[in-house]
Motif scaffolding. Sequence first.
Motif, PDB file in Angstrom:
ATOM      1  N   MET A 120       0.808  -1.220   0.000  1.00  0.00           N
ATOM      2  CA  MET A 120       0.000   0.000   0.000  1.00  0.00           C
ATOM      3  C   MET A 120       0.843   1.273   0.000  1.00  0.00           C
ATOM      4  O   MET A 120       0.321   2.363  -0.220  1.00  0.00           O
ATOM      5  CB  MET A 120      -0.952  -0.005   1.208  1.00  0.00           C
ATOM      6  N   ASN A 121       2.135   1.142   0.226  1.00  0.00           N
ATOM      7  CA  ASN A 121       2.991   2.334   0.301  1.00  0.00           C
ATOM      8  C   ASN A 121       3.754   2.627  -0.982  1.00  0.00           C
ATOM      9  O   ASN A 121       4.488   3.616  -1.049  1.00  0.00           O
ATOM     10  CB  ASN A 121       3.984   2.185   1.456  1.00  0.00           C
ATOM     11  N   ILE A 122       3.598   1.780  -1.988  1.00  0.00           N
ATOM     12  CA  ILE A 122       4.266   2.054  -3.256  1.00  0.00           C
ATOM     13  C   ILE A 122       3.238   2.538  -4.273  1.00  0.00           C
ATOM     14  O   ILE A 122       2.034   2.305  -4.123  1.00  0.00           O
ATOM     15  CB  ILE A 122       4.992   0.809  -3.802  1.00  0.00           C
ATOM     16  N   LEU A 129      -6.064   1.944  -9.665  1.00  0.00           N
ATOM     17  CA  LEU A 129      -6.454   1.598  -8.308  1.00  0.00           C
ATOM     18  C   LEU A 129      -5.574   0.481  -7.749  1.00  0.00           C
ATOM     19  O   LEU A 129      -4.890  -0.234  -8.483  1.00  0.00           O
ATOM     20  CB  LEU A 129      -7.910   1.113  -8.286  1.00  0.00           C
ATOM     21  N   ARG A 130      -5.617   0.342  -6.447  1.00  0.00           N
ATOM     22  CA  ARG A 130      -4.994  -0.765  -5.727  1.00  0.00           C
ATOM     23  C   ARG A 130      -6.146  -1.514  -5.053  1.00  0.00           C
ATOM     24  O   ARG A 130      -6.980  -0.895  -4.378  1.00  0.00           O
ATOM     25  CB  ARG A 130      -4.032  -0.186  -4.687  1.00  0.00           C
ATOM     26  N   VAL A 131      -6.255  -2.842  -5.248  1.00  0.00           N
ATOM     27  CA  VAL A 131      -7.403  -3.598  -4.747  1.00  0.00           C
ATOM     28  C   VAL A 131      -6.942  -4.732  -3.835  1.00  0.00           C
ATOM     29  O   VAL A 131      -6.044  -5.506  -4.194  1.00  0.00           O
ATOM     30  CB  VAL A 131      -8.240  -4.180  -5.914  1.00  0.00           C
ATOM     31  N   VAL A 132      -7.566  -4.798  -2.662  1.00  0.00           N
ATOM     32  CA  VAL A 132      -7.312  -5.881  -1.707  1.00  0.00           C
ATOM     33  C   VAL A 132      -8.610  -6.655  -1.508  1.00  0.00           C
ATOM     34  O   VAL A 132      -9.634  -6.081  -1.139  1.00  0.00           O
ATOM     35  CB  VAL A 132      -6.828  -5.343  -0.346  1.00  0.00           C
ATOM     36  N   VAL A 133      -8.574  -7.963  -1.771  1.00  0.00           N
ATOM     37  CA  VAL A 133      -9.717  -8.846  -1.559  1.00  0.00           C
ATOM     38  C   VAL A 133      -9.433  -9.708  -0.330  1.00  0.00           C
ATOM     39  O   VAL A 133      -8.334 -10.250  -0.193  1.00  0.00           O
ATOM     40  CB  VAL A 133      -9.950  -9.722  -2.809  1.00  0.00           C
ATOM     41  N   LYS A 150      -7.264  -0.643  11.902  1.00  0.00           N
ATOM     42  CA  LYS A 150      -6.419   0.554  11.813  1.00  0.00           C
ATOM     43  C   LYS A 150      -6.272   1.011  10.368  1.00  0.00           C
ATOM     44  O   LYS A 150      -6.281   2.213  10.074  1.00  0.00           O
ATOM     45  CB  LYS A 150      -5.036   0.269  12.418  1.00  0.00           C
ATOM     46  N   THR A 151      -6.136   0.048   9.459  1.00  0.00           N
ATOM     47  CA  THR A 151      -6.006   0.388   8.040  1.00  0.00           C
ATOM     48  C   THR A 151      -7.310   0.963   7.502  1.00  0.00           C
ATOM     49  O   THR A 151      -7.301   1.931   6.729  1.00  0.00           O
ATOM     50  CB  THR A 151      -5.614  -0.866   7.229  1.00  0.00           C
ATOM     51  N   LEU A 152      -8.442   0.396   7.911  1.00  0.00           N
ATOM     52  CA  LEU A 152      -9.725   0.894   7.432  1.00  0.00           C
ATOM     53  C   LEU A 152     -10.049   2.273   7.993  1.00  0.00           C
ATOM     54  O   LEU A 152     -10.766   3.053   7.361  1.00  0.00           O
ATOM     55  CB  LEU A 152     -10.843  -0.095   7.802  1.00  0.00           C
ATOM     56  N   GLU A 153      -9.522   2.572   9.195  1.00  0.00           N
ATOM     57  CA  GLU A 153      -9.754   3.895   9.788  1.00  0.00           C
ATOM     58  C   GLU A 153      -8.968   4.977   9.063  1.00  0.00           C
ATOM     59  O   GLU A 153      -9.396   6.135   9.001  1.00  0.00           O
ATOM     60  CB  GLU A 153      -9.376   3.864  11.273  1.00  0.00           C
ATOM     61  N   GLU A 154      -7.789   4.615   8.534  1.00  0.00           N
ATOM     62  CA  GLU A 154      -6.963   5.572   7.784  1.00  0.00           C
ATOM     63  C   GLU A 154      -6.582   4.942   6.442  1.00  0.00           C
ATOM     64  O   GLU A 154      -5.433   4.569   6.214  1.00  0.00           O
ATOM     65  CB  GLU A 154      -5.711   5.923   8.598  1.00  0.00           C
ATOM     66  N   PRO A 155      -7.568   4.790   5.549  1.00  0.00           N
ATOM     67  CA  PRO A 155      -7.314   4.067   4.295  1.00  0.00           C
ATOM     68  C   PRO A 155      -6.324   4.795   3.394  1.00  0.00           C
ATOM     69  O   PRO A 155      -6.392   6.020   3.251  1.00  0.00           O
ATOM     70  CB  PRO A 155      -8.698   4.013   3.639  1.00  0.00           C
ATOM     71  N   PRO A 156      -5.380   4.074   2.798  1.00  0.00           N
ATOM     72  CA  PRO A 156      -4.440   4.683   1.869  1.00  0.00           C
ATOM     73  C   PRO A 156      -5.188   5.187   0.633  1.00  0.00           C
ATOM     74  O   PRO A 156      -6.170   4.582   0.210  1.00  0.00           O
ATOM     75  CB  PRO A 156      -3.492   3.535   1.504  1.00  0.00           C
ATOM     76  N   PRO A 157      -4.765   6.286   0.047  1.00  0.00           N
ATOM     77  CA  PRO A 157      -5.439   6.789  -1.156  1.00  0.00           C
ATOM     78  C   PRO A 157      -5.331   5.787  -2.305  1.00  0.00           C
ATOM     79  O   PRO A 157      -4.326   5.099  -2.463  1.00  0.00           O
ATOM     80  CB  PRO A 157      -4.673   8.083  -1.472  1.00  0.00           C
ATOM     81  N   GLY A 158      -6.395   5.721  -3.085  1.00  0.00           N
ATOM     82  CA  GLY A 158      -6.385   4.859  -4.258  1.00  0.00           C
ATOM     83  C   GLY A 158      -6.482   3.381  -3.966  1.00  0.00           C
ATOM     84  O   GLY A 158      -6.217   2.554  -4.841  1.00  0.00           O
ATOM     85  N   THR A 159      -6.872   3.014  -2.730  1.00  0.00           N
ATOM     86  CA  THR A 159      -6.955   1.605  -2.337  1.00  0.00           C
ATOM     87  C   THR A 159      -8.400   1.240  -2.012  1.00  0.00           C
ATOM     88  O   THR A 159      -9.081   1.969  -1.291  1.00  0.00           O
ATOM     89  CB  THR A 159      -6.072   1.318  -1.111  1.00  0.00           C
TER      90      THR A 159
END
Length: 338
Positions: A120-122, A129-133, A150-159
């Motif tokens: 998620m940091n690259i 888009l970046r997609v996580v299933v 924690k990730t859902l509370e501060e979602p990375p842009p474009g994910t």
Amino acid sequence: MSILYPWQEAAWQQLQTLRQRLPHAILFHGAAGTGKADFIEHFARALLCENVQPDGHACGTCASCGWFEQGSHPDYRRIRPEALEDEVEGEEGEDKKAGKAKAPSKEIKIEQIRNLSDFMNISTHRAGLRVVVLYPAEALNMPASNALLKTLEEPPPGTVFLLSSNSLDRLLPTILSRCRKFALPMPDHAQALAWLQAQGVNDADSWLREQGGAPLAAMAQAETGSREEMDMLLQYLAHPGVEAALKTADKMQKVPLSALVSWQQRWLYDLFSCKLTGQIRYYPRYQRELKALADKVHVSRLMAAIKGANERRATSDHPLSPKLFIEDMLLDYTACCG
């Protein structure tokens, strides 16, 4: 190749309304065995497609679709329990389990969530888009649930996170609150039956009823070609007794406990329905036995047995002793019918 099933077409059309303002996390929920994992992977492919079609489906010909088909898309990650990965390997003839000392985990672990950090940091490929299933979401253990939160509370842009669950009540309320919920339907009986028959499934109606109307679960069971374990339990449920309970528990301790509880829950539903309405949904093959039991069992005892089975389902994945778990389950049922 990701696919849609006939009963998912209306849901797919409804889903397209979210494409204009895509949520950062969508939680797809519905009954097990209806194709939710296939649905969300189909959607993931469409989100990554470089030439998406007017109906929202992926084009199937662009570079992104090619990478997705090969399982090598740089902007796609799939998270699921190790046990599910091993099932797929077995289907493909890559049996890696022989060299493992431990049984594959049925949980999604915190390391799997932490491993998303670099992903998620690259930068995304071609600025897409970046997609996580992730599925099934209820397989998240507590540390993994907290890390995902924690990730859902501060979602990375474009994910975009696409989660799937068979049981919303087994998820943290905080995770539920961070996701847009999207219900996926159970097909009606006629539609599911027609699909199974088109796949060449013999005795499709019985398999479908026994799996609660879930067509993929019915096909999977039909492919085994055997009802031996289920019928062993149903024969006991039709003729309960203390001695029979102990003998049956001894024979069935290697059967997955979640399956045993599900079979019993459906039997209890049929027994309750038969007593009140005369209708039998799951096990019409046992109509005579169900009616005989329904004539003598008391409604209050039957309701208590249904409640106990529901509670037992929540602990079936982590019993201290499978044999004792089954004995307790069957002896409670014997008392209900006594």
